[in-house]
Design a protein around this motif. Structure first.
Motif, mmCIF file in Angstrom:
data_model
loop_
_atom_site.group_PDB
_atom_site.id
_atom_site.type_symbol
_atom_site.label_atom_id
_atom_site.label_comp_id
_atom_site.label_asym_id
_atom_site.label_seq_id
_atom_site.Cartn_x
_atom_site.Cartn_y
_atom_site.Cartn_z
ATOM 1 N N ASP A 8 0.841 -1.211 0.000
ATOM 2 C CA ASP A 8 0.000 0.000 0.000
ATOM 3 C C ASP A 8 0.875 1.259 0.000
ATOM 4 O OD1 ASP A 8 -2.278 -1.550 0.029
ATOM 5 O OD2 ASP A 8 -2.602 -1.357 2.194
ATOM 6 N N ARG A 68 2.607 1.765 -3.411
ATOM 7 C CA ARG A 68 1.632 2.245 -4.394
ATOM 8 C C ARG A 68 1.348 3.731 -4.172
ATOM 9 N NH1 ARG A 68 -1.687 -1.160 -3.239
ATOM 10 N NH2 ARG A 68 -0.978 -2.780 -4.673
ATOM 11 N N ALA A 69 1.256 4.142 -2.912
ATOM 12 C CA ALA A 69 1.028 5.552 -2.607
ATOM 13 C C ALA A 69 2.227 6.401 -3.031
ATOM 14 C CB ALA A 69 0.752 5.724 -1.114
ATOM 15 N N TYR A 70 3.421 5.890 -2.822
ATOM 16 C CA TYR A 70 4.647 6.575 -3.260
ATOM 17 C C TYR A 70 4.621 6.779 -4.762
ATOM 18 C CZ TYR A 70 9.466 6.003 -5.142
ATOM 19 O OH TYR A 70 10.623 6.087 -5.883
ATOM 20 N N TYR A 71 4.246 5.749 -5.493
ATOM 21 C CA TYR A 71 4.179 5.864 -6.948
ATOM 22 C C TYR A 71 3.141 6.919 -7.351
ATOM 23 C CZ TYR A 71 3.406 4.709 -11.842
ATOM 24 O OH TYR A 71 3.272 4.791 -13.202
ATOM 25 N N GLU A 72 1.987 6.851 -6.743
ATOM 26 C CA GLU A 72 0.905 7.769 -7.114
ATOM 27 C C GLU A 72 1.222 9.215 -6.733
ATOM 28 O OE1 GLU A 72 -2.418 5.941 -5.216
ATOM 29 O OE2 GLU A 72 -2.632 4.375 -6.773
ATOM 30 N N ARG A 73 2.020 9.414 -5.661
ATOM 31 C CA ARG A 73 2.394 10.786 -5.272
ATOM 32 C C ARG A 73 3.246 11.467 -6.328
ATOM 33 N NH1 ARG A 73 3.117 8.591 -0.160
ATOM 34 N NH2 ARG A 73 5.374 8.354 -0.382
ATOM 35 N N HIS A 74 4.060 10.693 -7.012
ATOM 36 C CA HIS A 74 5.070 11.299 -7.871
ATOM 37 C C HIS A 74 4.909 11.008 -9.353
ATOM 38 C CE1 HIS A 74 7.156 12.413 -4.229
ATOM 39 N NE2 HIS A 74 7.193 11.153 -3.832
ATOM 40 N N ALA A 75 4.083 10.055 -9.722
ATOM 41 C CA ALA A 75 3.952 9.691 -11.134
ATOM 42 C C ALA A 75 3.292 10.812 -11.918
ATOM 43 C CB ALA A 75 3.150 8.406 -11.269
ATOM 44 N N THR A 76 3.747 10.975 -13.138
ATOM 45 C CA THR A 76 3.149 11.928 -14.072
ATOM 46 C C THR A 76 2.545 11.157 -15.238
ATOM 47 O OG1 THR A 76 5.229 12.180 -15.285
ATOM 48 C CG2 THR A 76 4.849 13.675 -13.429
ATOM 49 N N SER A 121 5.030 8.887 -16.946
ATOM 50 C CA SER A 121 5.840 7.949 -16.150
ATOM 51 C C SER A 121 5.599 6.521 -16.605
ATOM 52 C CB SER A 121 5.494 8.063 -14.659
ATOM 53 O OG SER A 121 5.850 9.315 -14.136
ATOM 54 N N MET A 123 3.896 1.329 -12.936
ATOM 55 C CA MET A 123 4.505 0.822 -11.712
ATOM 56 C C MET A 123 4.999 -0.605 -11.956
ATOM 57 S SD MET A 123 2.927 0.757 -7.854
ATOM 58 C CE MET A 123 1.923 -0.705 -8.064
#
Length: 676
Positions: free
Chosen positions: A320, A323-331, A334, A337
């Motif tokens: 979890d 996934r949150a880390y990815y969603e915080r920074h993905a453009t 990108s 994941m």
């Protein structure tokens, strides 16, 4: 020596010492003049370690060779830091000649810095200063004006320009500390460059020792001390399949276990949680270890069932969080994941489990996390550890250039990521099976009662990243469990088991002794049962399925003369296949068998007297036994160990995923052995 030869020698010398740089980390370069083969005029060239190589083992084929005039001319068309990634493709237009390695992202730094020789390295001591909260001031205190601090910037063309400008503005400097990253040094000669690199590294090492505090990770937390070695490794073996199964949720991985003093000490300290949460800093580190590890927050003395339950919950939380880390920074542009499972799992009192697509990748990930521990220790000793921001880590982890590098990797072999245990693998059929499974990408544990034979087969396959030798008596419950434990500690778990260990005594019924009967049933019937039971337990704990293959015999269904003990034991094995296929299918574990006819060539059984006995039964010379067997088959062909190995691969290589409970005859066609 030529310029490339000087560069190779310097690179190998620096890369041979892990204090200087990590595996496949850093790059080195040299500039020189050669004659252009087309114009006959002199051309200034840059030789630089290419993408993906390792300094310690670098050869000339691992170098990229570029025209310096063209490389320097790129400055005039540089579109700015927002588009600097475009410059990597431009390096291809600067190449000189054919062959060599692809230019790495650091090529601009090596070409633009005005020095004949340049080293960029990732020493733990240098990164410790680079990741200290007041790294700039500490660099000044440590080196004076001999080494200059450069603020963090993602590797690329702009960083090359920055370092070139620092070099030009500081003629007294021998190198720089790159914030959050590593070091760069230079020199007019190859030897001067090497000495300048070592001066920076060794000076930083002494500074951290002399200036640092005694307990940078804080006090030992009661109960979190390392378990005694025997207890520690027993618990590691018990946990390894579960942890590997969790880490394989998105993609099957191979594991590596580390219980070095540096790891166990870090896991026992009060700063473990906060420092691990900050994650690694150097790009070479977190590209292999992921942004942060999974840390078990229980002492090593906690009940095993509590640790297992906690691991499952922590793994769910980790996924979890990632996934949150990815969603915080993905453009929008990108890459997708890649997977939310941890690459590093830390278990206090026990050690570290690291994971990767193969054993080498898993082992190197663990080595990099040990580097990260050393970096954190150094930074905390003189300041506080302050890695680069999470957003910058994401920019590198999901960099388009990194994604392109991953896409260029060769397609994995059919058994890549699979871990196999083959019994009786020191010779004959078992050896052939082990060699075939390894050739198809599996990591293989070579188990045999003959330790020397097991070692020979393992050495034939290659390094311990590919095969390990295990001495095992399959008739002994404890020895079988030890073999399974050794396999899981070596590679993280177990996916594929081949029950091949066997022997035979050919006698008529009236001459067959109790000992003859017991020995053959103990090795083949009981031995296969013990191996299957211990292996199935590990597979069930992993939760990702598996394969068990029995090397039975045509004699399991064919009533040959003077063969009652052997034939009965083989019939026992054959029915175990059916029974276990029915029982283990619910866990995704497939159980199948192979029924060979007599395999004479390379067979330990036949060489040990069985061949002479069977030849006497059939009234043929022993040296003609293989040909005799061939002539009684429909195809008139002799069965070889490699044919049996091919059947094992057919069952486990991915094409027969819906097949279980099957016996495959490998007998060149023996009508009496047809299955019904």
């Amino acid at each position: 020596m030529t310029v490339p030869e000087q560069l190779i020698a310097r690179s190998n010398a620096l890369g041979a010492d892990p204090r200087n740089t990590n595996y496949a980390g850093g790059n080195t370069s040299a500039k020189g003049v050669t004659t252009d083969p087309v114009t006959g005029s002199l051309a200034e060239l840059l030789w630089v370690k290419g993408s993906g190589g390792d300094l310690g083992t670098l050869t000339e084929t691992g170098l990229a060779v570029l025209r310096l005039d063209r490389l320097r001319a790129l400055v005039d068309i540089y579109p700015g830091v927002e588009r600097e990634d475009e410059m990597v493709a431009a390096f291809d237009f600067c190449l000189h000649g054919r062959g060599g390695a692809a230019p790495s992202i650091d090529t601009a730094m090596h070409g633009l810095v005005d020095a004949a020789h340049v080293d960029h390295l990732h020493p733990d001591s240098g990164i410790a200063l680079a990741t200290a909260a007041d790294g700039a001031a500490l660099t000044k205190e440590c080196f004076g004006d001999r080494v200059v601090w450069v603020d963090w910037r993602r590797p690329g063309f702009q960083l090359g320009l920055d370092i070139a400008a620092v070099k030009a503005a500081n003629p007294q400097a021998i190198g720089v500390i790159l914030g959050g990253h590593g070091i760069t040094a230079w020199g007019a000669t190859s030897e001067e460059c090497r000495q300048n690199s070592l001066e920076i590294i060794r000076t930083a090492e002494r500074f951290l020792v002399e200036r640092g505090c005694a307990e940078p990770f804080g006090a030992v937390v009661p109960g979190f001390e390392a378990l005694l070695e025997t207890d520690r490794r027993a618990r590691a073996a018990a946990l390894a399949p579960l942890i590997r199964g969790l880490a394989s949720t998105d993609q099957r991985v191979v594991g590596h276990y580390t219980d070095s003093e540096a790891v166990l000490d870090f896991l026992s300290r009060e700063k473990l949680g906060p420092l691990a949460e900050l994650g690694t800093s150097c790009p070479d580190h977190f590209l292999r270890t992921k942004v942060r590890p999974l840390v078990v927050d229980l002492p090593g003395t906690a009940p095993l069932e509590d640790v297992i339950a906690r691991l499952k919950q922590l793994h769910a939380d980790y996924r979890d969080s990632y996934r949150a880390y990815y969603e915080r920074h993905a453009t929008a542009d990108s890459p997708a994941m890649r997977g939310a499972d941890p690459a590093i799992v830390l278990v206090p009192g026990v050690g570290m489990f690291s994971f990767g697509r193969d054993k080498q990748t898993a082992r190197v990930a663990g080595e990099f996390y040990v580097n990260a521990i050393n970096v954190m220790r150094g930074a905390e000793a003189v300041s506080s550890y302050a890695p680069i921001p999470e957003s910058e880590k994401f920019r590198i982890e999901y960099w388009a250039l990194e994604e392109a590098k991953l896409q260029r990797m060769p397609k994995p072999k059919p058994l890549a990521g699979r871990i196999a245990l083959v019994t009786g693998a020191g010779s004959g059929i078992g050896r052939a099976i082990a060699l075939r499974l390894a050739a198809e990408g599996a990591c293989v544990a070579i188990a045999d009662l003959d330790a020397a034979a097991a070692a020979r087969t393992a050495a034939e396959i290659g390094s311990t990243d590919h095969a390990v030798a295990i001495t095992a008596d399959v008739t002994d419950t404890g020895a079988v469990q030890a073999a399974v434990d050794a396999t899981t500690l070596a590679f993280g778990g177990l996916d594929l088991v081949v029950n091949n260990a066997g022997l035979s005594i050919s006698k008529p019924l009236l001459e067959t002794t109790d000992r003859d009967w017991d020995l053959q049933h103990d090795v083949m019937a009981k031995g296969s049962f013990l191996v299957s039971r211990a292996s199935a337990k590990a597979m069930v704990e992993q939760g990702i399925g598996g394969d068990i293959v029995y090397i039975s015999s045509k004699n399991s269904v064919f009533a040959g003369p003077n063969n009652v003990a052997y034939g009965a034991a083989k019939a026992d094995q054959a029915h175990q296949v059916r029974l276990l296929a029915a029982e283990l299918g619910a866990h995704g574990i497939r159980v199948n068998g192979v029924n060979p006819d007599g395999v004479v060539q390379g067979s330990g059984i036949f060489a040990g007297g069985w061949g002479a006995q069977r030849a006497a039964v059939y009234g043929v010379p022993e040296e003609e036994l293989g040909a005799f067997y061939a002539q009684r088959t429909l195809l008139k062909r002799e069965v070889l160990p490699e044919h049996v190995a091919a059947a094992v691969f057919a069952l486990t290589g991915g094409d027969l995923v819906q097949t279980t409970g099957l016996h495959i005859p490998v007998d060149a066609g023996v009508a009496a052995g047809f299955l019904r």
